[in-house]
Motif scaffolding. Sequence first.
Motif, PDB file in Angstrom:
ATOM      1  N   GLU A   1       0.823  -1.210   0.000  1.00 52.07           N
ATOM      2  CA  GLU A   1       0.000   0.000   0.000  1.00 52.07           C
ATOM      3  C   GLU A   1       0.857   1.259   0.000  1.00 52.07           C
ATOM      4  O   GLU A   1       1.946   1.301   0.565  1.00 52.07           O
ATOM      5  N   SER A   2       0.327   2.264  -0.633  1.00 49.96           N
ATOM      6  CA  SER A   2       0.956   3.571  -0.675  1.00 49.96           C
ATOM      7  C   SER A   2       0.454   4.333   0.544  1.00 49.96           C
ATOM      8  O   SER A   2      -0.729   4.289   0.855  1.00 49.96           O
ATOM      9  N   VAL A   3       1.366   4.978   1.253  1.00 45.94           N
ATOM     10  CA  VAL A   3       0.924   5.721   2.440  1.00 45.94           C
ATOM     11  C   VAL A   3       1.372   7.169   2.355  1.00 45.94           C
ATOM     12  O   VAL A   3       2.295   7.511   1.620  1.00 45.94           O
ATOM     13  N   SER A   4       0.703   8.010   3.114  1.00 45.91           N
ATOM     14  CA  SER A   4       1.186   9.382   3.228  1.00 45.91           C
ATOM     15  C   SER A   4       1.718   9.573   4.640  1.00 45.91           C
ATOM     16  O   SER A   4       1.206   8.975   5.589  1.00 45.91           O
ATOM     17  N   LEU A   5       2.754  10.369   4.751  1.00 47.71           N
ATOM     18  CA  LEU A   5       3.397  10.642   6.040  1.00 47.71           C
ATOM     19  C   LEU A   5       3.552  12.154   6.171  1.00 47.71           C
ATOM     20  O   LEU A   5       4.020  12.813   5.249  1.00 47.71           O
TER      21      LEU A   5
ATOM     22  N   ALA B   1       5.085  13.445   2.742  1.00 52.03           N
ATOM     23  CA  ALA B   1       5.609  12.473   1.784  1.00 52.03           C
ATOM     24  C   ALA B   1       4.517  11.458   1.497  1.00 52.03           C
ATOM     25  O   ALA B   1       3.671  11.181   2.347  1.00 52.03           O
ATOM     26  N   ALA B   2       4.545  10.913   0.294  1.00 56.67           N
ATOM     27  CA  ALA B   2       3.561   9.878  -0.044  1.00 56.67           C
ATOM     28  C   ALA B   2       4.203   8.848  -0.935  1.00 56.67           C
ATOM     29  O   ALA B   2       5.093   9.169  -1.723  1.00 56.67           O
ATOM     30  N   GLY B   3       3.798   7.617  -0.797  1.00 54.32           N
ATOM     31  CA  GLY B   3       4.325   6.570  -1.658  1.00 54.32           C
ATOM     32  C   GLY B   3       4.523   5.271  -0.899  1.00 54.32           C
ATOM     33  O   GLY B   3       4.042   5.106   0.213  1.00 54.32           O
TER      34      GLY B   3
ATOM     35  N   THR C   1       0.512   9.266   9.888  1.00 51.12           N
ATOM     36  CA  THR C   1       0.483   8.586   8.597  1.00 51.12           C
ATOM     37  C   THR C   1      -0.951   8.099   8.385  1.00 51.12           C
ATOM     38  O   THR C   1      -1.740   8.057   9.327  1.00 51.12           O
ATOM     39  N   ASN C   2      -1.240   7.717   7.156  1.00 50.08           N
ATOM     40  CA  ASN C   2      -2.588   7.196   6.902  1.00 50.08           C
ATOM     41  C   ASN C   2      -2.549   5.687   6.721  1.00 50.08           C
ATOM     42  O   ASN C   2      -3.479   5.111   6.184  1.00 50.08           O
ATOM     43  N   SER C   3      -1.452   5.052   7.156  1.00 53.74           N
ATOM     44  CA  SER C   3      -1.352   3.609   6.953  1.00 53.74           C
ATOM     45  C   SER C   3      -2.513   2.875   7.624  1.00 53.74           C
ATOM     46  O   SER C   3      -2.853   3.156   8.763  1.00 53.74           O
TER      47      SER C   3
END
Length: 358
Positions: A246-250, A290-292, A311-313
């Motif tokens: 999964e791609s996450v944003s931080l 950051a995202a990815g 983060t949105n993990s």
Amino acid sequence: MKLAFLFFCLTLSINSKPLLLASVPQEIPVQEGTRLYFLTSGPEAELKGFTVKAAKNNIDSNVFAYSVPETDGSLSPLTITVNDTLIVTRPEGSTSAVKLYQDRITQSLNVFPVFEKSSIGFKSGKNVFFAVEKPNGKILTIQNLKVDPQNNGYVRGYSGVPGDLIPQPYMFFNSDVYQSVNFYQQLDIPIDEFSMDPVFTGVSYTVSFGQVTTTLQSSGLIMTPNYPLTLDLSDITFNINRVGDESVSLHMNPFFYRDHVYTTFITVNFGFGIQQENSFPSQLDGRMNAAGTMNSVEVRSSGAYAIQYYTNSTSTNALGTTLAGQGTTPSIITTTGSSSFIHTCLSFGVVFVSLLIR
Ligand SMILES: *[C@@H]1O[C@H](CO)[C@@H](O)[C@H](O)[C@H]1NC(C)=O
Ligand SMILES: *[C@@H]1O[C@H](CO)[C@@H](O)[C@H](O)[C@H]1NC(C)=O
């Protein structure tokens, strides 16, 4: 050497910095209205022999009577009603560390000693915390912090306590930074004394000793030991929890010590050895989004930092809820590296950095 240390303590006591009580009788001038708090984890028998006297206030007691917390974990102060001299005498052979903290001004003050087994809940007012034990490998933490920025709830945390002179209590956390985050799993607070602003609506948290963060949670705070004063070099890599690919944003918001000039590098490591390094000067408020498909974040610094993050993990949101972040529009976007590098990077992730003048 010992004498110099003692002198240092005595000088500080006048400024109401917690005073470490030494082995000789100490005479401490105290003003009317002063509240005195005795911070110690020493054994009862020793503390009962540790006397506290103030003639004009009819005080003839012992430290034990003032060092046992109430059921909510806070201490009841010894209150001075007329100007006086406090005489504190340590019993022969006692080695317990006892600190004296005094305050005359702060409204709704709650003073909490934190023991190895403490689990202290939020209480309305200005809350100050002192580590009186040092469990091996553990640090002070705030866990399960709930705050409701959208209903005017807020929390601010400071290194140091009211009355400190050098440095003034120094901010390490401000819930206003992320209006969309209402739950933080853990704030790492590897310092011995900290304070929290008075708040009355929709806030709760637990203060206790815990483990240092090594993997970022959905929301929290990481901090260098002795923030904000350290000038030690540090280089720490934090893992990021992700489910599969999964791609996450931080989102990271660092606090630095502005009176020192130093640089902090935050490197986001995406898969396949691709990384992006971002530098933050201590004199500006930095912000990084950051995202990815990132695996870890490395923070290298030659000074102190406290970094609030979320983060949105999906893998770390088990506790509480973190509202979807809307991100912050960066005022300056800086990218580093060659354009082909950036191009490769984009397929894995993207980093925005903003530097704002406070
Ligand atoms: C108590 O001491 C303070 C500080 O020295 C002084 O300003 C104040 O006037 C004193 N109060 C009385 C009642 O003497
Ligand atoms: C988290 O953010 C990334 C990058 O913006 C996005 O691709 C992903 O869908 C988000 N995940 C969730 C669960 O919202």
